[in-house]
Design a protein around this motif. Structure first.
Motif, mmCIF file in Angstrom:
data_model
loop_
_atom_site.group_PDB
_atom_site.id
_atom_site.type_symbol
_atom_site.label_atom_id
_atom_site.label_comp_id
_atom_site.label_asym_id
_atom_site.label_seq_id
_atom_site.Cartn_x
_atom_site.Cartn_y
_atom_site.Cartn_z
ATOM 1 N N HIS A 81 0.858 -1.343 0.057
ATOM 2 C CA HIS A 81 -0.040 -0.029 0.020
ATOM 3 C C HIS A 81 0.749 1.235 -0.111
ATOM 4 C CE1 HIS A 81 1.236 0.173 4.087
ATOM 5 N NE2 HIS A 81 0.415 1.171 4.265
ATOM 6 N N THR A 102 -11.467 4.950 1.659
ATOM 7 C CA THR A 102 -11.121 3.730 1.359
ATOM 8 C C THR A 102 -12.483 3.204 0.309
ATOM 9 O OG1 THR A 102 -12.059 2.892 3.318
ATOM 10 C CG2 THR A 102 -9.512 2.957 2.703
ATOM 11 N N TYR A 129 -13.494 4.938 -1.985
ATOM 12 C CA TYR A 129 -13.213 5.275 -3.441
ATOM 13 C C TYR A 129 -11.862 4.792 -3.600
ATOM 14 C CZ TYR A 129 -17.150 8.375 -2.415
ATOM 15 O OH TYR A 129 -18.282 8.981 -1.925
ATOM 16 N N ALA A 130 -11.379 3.538 -3.181
ATOM 17 C CA ALA A 130 -10.086 3.234 -3.162
ATOM 18 C C ALA A 130 -9.866 3.098 -4.722
ATOM 19 C CB ALA A 130 -9.834 1.855 -2.302
ATOM 20 N N ASP A 131 -10.933 2.686 -5.629
ATOM 21 C CA ASP A 131 -10.263 2.410 -6.991
ATOM 22 C C ASP A 131 -10.177 3.846 -7.827
ATOM 23 O OD1 ASP A 131 -13.210 2.912 -6.394
ATOM 24 O OD2 ASP A 131 -13.617 2.654 -8.424
ATOM 25 N N LEU A 132 -10.362 4.865 -7.100
ATOM 26 C CA LEU A 132 -10.158 6.188 -7.900
ATOM 27 C C LEU A 132 -8.766 6.893 -7.499
ATOM 28 C CD1 LEU A 132 -13.953 7.743 -7.342
ATOM 29 C CD2 LEU A 132 -12.925 6.406 -9.255
ATOM 30 N N ASP A 179 -5.107 7.502 -6.971
ATOM 31 C CA ASP A 179 -3.774 7.141 -7.427
ATOM 32 C C ASP A 179 -2.874 7.469 -6.045
ATOM 33 O OD1 ASP A 179 -1.635 6.357 -8.704
ATOM 34 O OD2 ASP A 179 -1.506 8.183 -10.095
ATOM 35 N N GLU A 211 -18.686 7.055 -14.188
ATOM 36 C CA GLU A 211 -17.588 7.360 -13.092
ATOM 37 C C GLU A 211 -17.358 8.727 -13.016
ATOM 38 O OE1 GLU A 211 -12.577 7.076 -13.997
ATOM 39 O OE2 GLU A 211 -13.984 6.045 -15.362
ATOM 40 N N ARG A 240 -16.679 10.304 -9.095
ATOM 41 C CA ARG A 240 -15.392 10.966 -8.918
ATOM 42 C C ARG A 240 -15.877 12.327 -8.352
ATOM 43 N NH1 ARG A 240 -10.544 9.516 -10.544
ATOM 44 N NH2 ARG A 240 -10.299 7.492 -11.861
#
Length: 278
Positions: A5, A89, A91-94, A96, A141, A145
């Protein structure tokens, strides 16, 4: 294999403390590996903050290093805190990297922006215009966001909110992203934010005869408890974290000069209001 991480402030602090206690105990990483039966990569990941050590792992190394309470208790609690999931977390996929986690724990945020209003000060419609520019064919998306960006703004509403100091290039005030109505609302939102006490906004006039900030926008994050500052820059080539003393020092000096060159907060707000009315 333990989860890799991007380290938060607590994770960086824990890694640094464990490394210092190992060195104080006079042990090398290889000796720790031998005595605990760990792999060499495990101790490396823990001491670099690239993995979240379990409370059991932290307890094991503290016992080996001979660390006693109250320091031991504090580090075990820090290990528990590192394991906590932050709001981001969801929005962990968003996200960077670890920027949002670092931003959430910062005590002071300094930002120089050239193209856009900083995310922490964006209105929903302005944020949508900025995000949509890069994702015109993915409306679902974009919606997510925008929600994530609005959630980020909660950091400024906390009782222990960080101070936010922003230097904006005058050019971005003239750029009507999302249309005139959206930009007008955004400009008035900047005026309102500047009256909140923890936010300072200065505008760098277009006619300023200086190459300061020519390398582009950046953010400088500062923390309590003597944790080192982190500089962050985002561009087409990706996100860059600058943690070396030389890099951070250069960003700090650049920001201070930009801040001094820019209009005063009062004149900056007056200029923003002028553009809003126009």
């Amino acid at each position: 294999m333990p989860e890799l991480h991007a380290p938060t402030v607590r994770g960086r602090r824990l890694a640094r403390e464990l490394r210092q206690h190992r060195e104080h105990a006079g042990l090398t990483p290889d000796q720790v590996v031998t005595r605990l039966g760990w792999s060499r990569s495990k101790i490396s990941r823990i001491e670099s903050g690239r993995t979240r050590p379990s409370v059991a792992d932290v307890t094991a190394v503290l016992d080996l290093f001979g660390v006693t309470s109250p320091v031991r208790d504090a580090l075990v609690q820090l290990a528990r805190d590192v394991q906590k999931r932050g709001w981001w977390t969801t929005y962990a996929d968003l996200w960077d990297g670890s920027y949002v986690g670092l931003e959430d724990e910062a005590s002071r945020i300094r930002s120089y922006q050239v193209q856009f209003v900083p995310g922490l000060l964006q209105t929903p419609d302005y944020a949508r215009a900025v995000i949509s520019a890069g994702r015109p064919d993915r409306p679902a998306e974009v919606d997510r966001r925008v929600r994530a960006r609005m959630a980020r703004k909660s950091v400024l509403a906390r009782s222990d909110a960080p101070t936010l100091t922003v230097v904006l290039d005058e050019g971005l005030l003239r750029r009507p992203l999302g249309g005139r109505d959206v930009m007008r609302e955004q400009l008035y939102a900047l005026v309102a934010a500047s009256q909140g006490g923890s936010v300072t906004i200065r505008v760098l006039p277009t006619e300023t005869d200086t190459l300061l900030g020519a390398e582009g926008p950046f953010v400088l994050l500062s923390f309590e408890e003597s944790d080192p500052d982190v500089a962050y820059s985002e561009g087409m080539s990706g996100c860059v974290y600058m943690e070396s003393q030389e890099q951070v020092s250069r960003c700090r000096v650049t920001f201070e000069r930009l801040f001094e060159t820019a209009l005063s907060p009062e004149k900056s707000v007056a200029l923003i209001e002028t553009y809003a009315k126009e």
